[in-house]
Design an enzyme around this catalytic site. Sequence first.
Site, PDB file in Angstrom:
ATOM      1  CG  ASP A   1     -40.499 -16.722  31.912  1.00  0.00           C
ATOM      2  OD1 ASP A   1     -40.699 -17.890  32.285  1.00  0.00           O
ATOM      3  OD2 ASP A   1     -40.661 -16.343  30.733  1.00  0.00           O
TER       4      ASP A   1
ATOM      5  CG  ASP B   1     -41.899 -24.332  31.108  1.00  0.00           C
ATOM      6  OD1 ASP B   1     -42.777 -25.187  30.938  1.00  0.00           O
ATOM      7  OD2 ASP B   1     -41.156 -23.942  30.207  1.00  0.00           O
TER       8      ASP B   1
HETATM    9  N1  GLY Z   1     -39.423 -21.843  30.064  1.00  0.00           N
HETATM   10  C1  GLY Z   1     -38.987 -21.991  28.765  1.00  0.00           C
HETATM   11  C2  GLY Z   1     -38.344 -23.274  28.419  1.00  0.00           C
HETATM   12  O1  GLY Z   1     -38.139 -24.177  29.190  1.00  0.00           O
HETATM   13  O2  GLY Z   1     -38.044 -23.348  27.256  1.00  0.00           O
END
Ligand code: GLY
Length: 409
Positions: free
Chosen positions: A113, A173
Amino acid sequence: MKTIIPSLAILIPVILISCQSKDDFNVVQGNFKIVERKLTAALQELGNSARNPRSLDKDGSPVLVQSWDWTSGFFPGCLWYMYEYSGAEKWRKAAHKFTMNVEPEKSNDTTHDMGFKMFCSFGNGYRLSGNLAYKDILLQSAKTLVTRFNPIVGCIRSWNHHEQVWQFPVIIDNMMNLELLFWATKISGDSSFYNVAVRHAETTLKNHFRKDNSSWHVLDYDTTNGAVLNRHTHQGTGHQSAWARGQAWGLYGFTMCYRETRKKLFLEHARKIADYILHHPNLPEDMVPYWDFDAPHIPDEPRDVSAAAIICSALYELSLHLEKQGKPYKIAADRILATLSTPAYLAGDNDNSKFLLMHAVGNMPDSVEVDVPVIYADYYFLEANIRKMKIDRGDYWLTMGGSNAVEFE
Ligand code: GLY
């Protein structure tokens, strides 16, 4: 602290403001009046907090997070957009303070992330203030992120959790974290960041999409030969469903990858994702998706305003890349922004605490953050407003620093 005066970002608005239509200007201007009041109230409430806001819990209390949370960079990012809009020093100071809360993450190698956390905070900060300390922190962050790349798989590993379920999970993501790597190559001249980003995007394009151009959420890879072991979901309604925010991340990610590489394949793919979303029979008339395009009880399912905000921001950029063919995507983005700017979604001073948008869904299968505000919806909503403002007055590329893609092979 050594800073560089924000270049054209502050000056050009004044020159080009007359190119803008009155209605378009009023939408963005009206939104930023609300944003200014909301962010002022948020700063008063937060004081010297070392944690950044993420959401509201069930009793309406603010959920504040430590730097390791994937959402920690979005609140400082909102403050940077407020600074970009206003040019007022008080917003730069506030943005700096909450950006620095996230600094420890530059060496956190336990998650993918990094881009969400560091590029939304320090990345915007460096773009707008030129603070050289931010540059070093961002470069360190990029170095940490690439340690998660596996050349056999051709991807950056997303999660370390659920080791008993997935050997090498990669979630859609993760496309969002690549922007930090493209930036790192441009700033350092070291092409290894760029190469990792391109390889990750190419692998994702090859494996993560169905024939109808929707994407799976989680792919599990075999680290011995790069084969796909499973195509799963984690936050969608089922393994074969189209989780709404996942579609939004894919659209935004491939649009950004085209900007940074000029590889036509990425642009064509972004357009296919946009068409999947915009022509989906389950996309409501107001264009704010249900939390999953295949949620079982549509129309009695919660909407996800965060997906709408991400799609809106991505469509603005996609429309520019497609030039003459981009018009329908600009119209769609304008429609979404207009919807999000109504009281049905944009909270008044006394609603939704200090957050802007109402009605997001974080993780429905785990019943976490259902029909609440989330900070990433606010962040992409602000970004969409800034993008609209710049497109309408004609200075988008001058002020986004996004037209200088460099080829590294
Ligand atoms: N990356 C986490 C979400 O979109 O919930």
